[in-house]
Design an enzyme around this catalytic site. Structure first.
Site, PDB file in Angstrom:
ATOM      1  N   LYS A 159      10.504  -1.625  13.820  1.00 12.19           N
ATOM      2  CA  LYS A 159      11.821  -2.093  13.404  1.00 12.19           C
ATOM      3  C   LYS A 159      12.100  -1.902  11.928  1.00 12.19           C
ATOM      4  O   LYS A 159      11.227  -2.126  11.099  1.00 12.19           O
ATOM      5  CB  LYS A 159      11.936  -3.584  13.713  1.00 12.19           C
ATOM      6  CG  LYS A 159      11.948  -3.884  15.193  1.00 12.19           C
ATOM      7  CD  LYS A 159      12.006  -5.373  15.396  1.00 12.19           C
ATOM      8  CE  LYS A 159      12.284  -5.707  16.851  1.00 12.19           C
ATOM      9  NZ  LYS A 159      12.408  -7.135  17.053  1.00 12.19           N
ATOM     10  N   ARG A 201     -13.693  -6.015   5.988  1.00 11.43           N
ATOM     11  CA  ARG A 201     -13.418  -6.815   4.785  1.00 11.43           C
ATOM     12  C   ARG A 201     -14.719  -7.337   4.161  1.00 11.43           C
ATOM     13  O   ARG A 201     -14.824  -7.426   2.936  1.00 11.43           O
ATOM     14  CB  ARG A 201     -12.476  -7.978   5.126  1.00 11.43           C
ATOM     15  CG  ARG A 201     -11.025  -7.541   5.198  1.00 11.43           C
ATOM     16  CD  ARG A 201     -10.088  -8.690   5.474  1.00 11.43           C
ATOM     17  NE  ARG A 201      -8.695  -8.264   5.319  1.00 11.43           N
ATOM     18  CZ  ARG A 201      -7.649  -8.994   5.677  1.00 11.43           C
ATOM     19  NH1 ARG A 201      -7.813 -10.190   6.211  1.00 11.43           N
ATOM     20  NH2 ARG A 201      -6.419  -8.550   5.493  1.00 11.43           N
ATOM     21  N   GLY A 247       0.180  -8.061   4.765  1.00  7.71           N
ATOM     22  CA  GLY A 247       1.367  -8.529   4.049  1.00  7.71           C
ATOM     23  C   GLY A 247       1.379  -8.146   2.577  1.00  7.71           C
ATOM     24  O   GLY A 247       2.428  -7.790   2.037  1.00  7.71           O
ATOM     25  N   GLY A 266      -0.862  -3.688   8.300  1.00 10.17           N
ATOM     26  CA  GLY A 266      -0.855  -3.905   9.744  1.00 10.17           C
ATOM     27  C   GLY A 266      -1.565  -2.859  10.579  1.00 10.17           C
ATOM     28  O   GLY A 266      -2.757  -2.629  10.444  1.00 10.17           O
TER      29      GLY A 266
HETATM   30  C1  3PG Z   1      -4.356 -11.357   5.877  1.00  4.40           C
HETATM   31  O1  3PG Z   1      -5.169 -11.358   6.801  1.00  4.40           O
HETATM   32  O2  3PG Z   1      -3.325 -10.674   5.878  1.00  4.40           O
HETATM   33  C2  3PG Z   1      -4.680 -12.174   4.670  1.00  4.40           C
HETATM   34  O3  3PG Z   1      -5.951 -12.721   4.771  1.00  4.40           O
HETATM   35  C3  3PG Z   1      -3.633 -13.245   4.433  1.00  4.40           C
HETATM   36  O4  3PG Z   1      -3.623 -14.141   5.488  1.00  4.40           O
HETATM   37  P1  3PG Z   1      -2.328 -15.042   5.738  1.00  4.40           P
HETATM   38  O5  3PG Z   1      -1.258 -14.083   6.243  1.00  4.40           O
HETATM   39  O6  3PG Z   1      -2.711 -16.077   6.754  1.00  4.40           O
HETATM   40  O7  3PG Z   1      -1.929 -15.639   4.421  1.00  4.40           O
HETATM   41 MG    MG Z   2      -1.190 -11.698   7.492  1.00  3.58          MG
END
Ligand code: 3PG
Ligand code: MG
Length: 397
Positions: free
Chosen positions: A198, A37, A378, A355
């Site tokens: 899942k 990142r 996410g 993920g």
């Molecule tokens: C992540 O690592 O997915 C992002 O930096 C968002 O982090 P968070 O899920 O704690 O909001």
């Molecule tokens: Mg996250």
């Protein structure tokens, strides 16, 4: 998602540019682990600094929930950032107030500062307008370069964009363009590969994808739920038996949308979930009642690799098997390498993210040849669900 303000033609010389990055990096014992990142953020920072901006980088780190948790200080990240930039980074031990203002006021054109963790203030996650206004005092313009935080409507992602002239940073721009090419106006046929454990966590995503892609390949533990919904006996495999009806609804939705759902035709079946467990190759209709399907089998791999040859676009989220334990990484590795090879040959546009996916593609040594691999978790999933991301929506022109 199509229209957003970019930095093209924006003069930043002498201006205080407040840039939201995602420097939420893995850290162990005060040392940054994976620096991806940071590396991806650096070119956009250099561009702005070299154009004469006074650059103020803001980010969250971890989930300190409004407390000053020492382990979640960004100080070590400032050092890692300076190293990657090859330039000094000034550090302020708060992101608002006197400490922040002192560092910002001392910046010369082209200099870079990092402010302490936004989430030391609970107002950040509440998208508190007064907190956003405090942040806004530090900048003349706002640049959001954190696609991976765009699913959060927080003060530094959504609120700030309403207080200052707001632009997508170069990394955000690249990410939105790559994702747009893959799903908004893609070349068909489009294949989506969705794997992982899942279906319960990916229902919205599957529902959106069947309406947009030509073939939806389902792999990993999720495939078992779909197989069971078709009456296949999956033995002791991971399977959400309470969601068979939901799986049938997705089949019906796919049929109506002319999307083919592609399931494994064979699998590697073992009695234990561990590396190098004894396994047999089974036809999918012949799985041992005491066995677990831990990976797709050789016929499935041949089928998927052949299908990829006639696709123009691939969107990938989630592994096809238990890729963390050999040899159950075989299908993920083989199909990832095929996608990488076709992409490298100019025959496929391939986008992956979310993920475990980046780790799986790295494990397959395929990540560098994909058209785009998102480091978002996410946010990538919510994008696949077809949701409007608040951090992006706030940048629309
Ligand atoms: C992540 O690592 O997915 C992002 O930096 C968002 O982090 P968070 O899920 O704690 O909001
Ligand atoms: Mg996250």
């Amino acid at each position: 998602m199509a229209n957003f303000n970019t930095l093209d033609g924006v003069s930043v010389a002498g201006k205080r540019v407040l840039l939201r990055a995602d420097l939420n990096v893995p850290m162990k014992d005060g040392v940054v682990g994976d620096t991806t990142r940071i590396e991806r953020t650096v070119p956009g920072l250099i561009e702005l600094a070299d154009a004469g901006a006074k650059l103020i980088v803001i980010t969250h780190f971890g989930r300190p929930k409004g407390e000053r948790v020492a382990e979640m200080s960004l100080k070590p990240v400032a050092d890692a950032l300076a190293k990657q930039l090859g330039r000094p980074v000034k550090f302020a031990d708060d992101c608002i107030g006197a400490a922040a203002a002192a560092v910002v006021d001392g910046l010369k054109d082209g200099e870079i500062a990092l402010l302490e963790n936004l989430r030391y203030h609970s107002e950040e996650e509440k998208n508190d307008p007064a907190f956003a206004a405090e942040l806004a005092k530090l900048g003349d313009i706002f640049v959001n370069d954190a696609f991976s935080c765009a699913h959060r409507a927080h003060a530094s992602t959504e609120g700030l964009a309403r207080k200052l002239p707001a632009y997508a940073g170069r990394l955000m721009q690249a990410e939105l363009e790559a994702l747009g090419n893959a799903l908004e106006a893609p070349k068909h046929p489009v294949m989506a590969i969705v794997g992982g454990a899942k279906i319960s966590t990916k229902l919205d995503l599957l529902g959106n994808l069947v309406a947009r892609v030509d073939q939806l390949v389902i792999g990993g533990g999720m495939a078992n739920t779909f197989l069971a919904a078709k009456g296949v006996n999956v033995g002791k495999s991971l399977c959400e038996h309470d969601l068979l009806e939901t799986a049938r609804e997705i089949f019906a939705k796919a049929k109506a949308a002319n999307c083919e759902i592609v399931l494994p035709v064979d699998g590697l079946v073992a009695k234990e979930f561990k590396a190098n467990a004894d396994y047999t190759v089974s036809d999918i209709n012949d799985v041992d009642a005491n066995g677990m399907i831990l990976d797709a089998g050789p016929k499935t791999i041949i089928d998927l690799n052949k299908r990829l040859e006639s696709c123009e676009t691939l969107v990938w989220n989630g592994p096809l098997g238990a890729f963390e334990i050999a040899p159950f990484d075989t299908a993920t590795v083989s199909v990832a390498q095929q996608a990488a090879k076709l992409t490298k040959a100019g025959k496929l546009l391939s986008v992956a993210g979310g993920g475990d996916t980046v780790a799986a593609l790295r494990h397959a040594d395929a990540d560098q040849d994909f058209s785009y691999v998102s480091t978002a978790g996410g946010a990538f999933l919510e994008w696949l669900e077809g949701k409007e991301l608040p951090g992006v929506a706030a940048l629309h022109d």
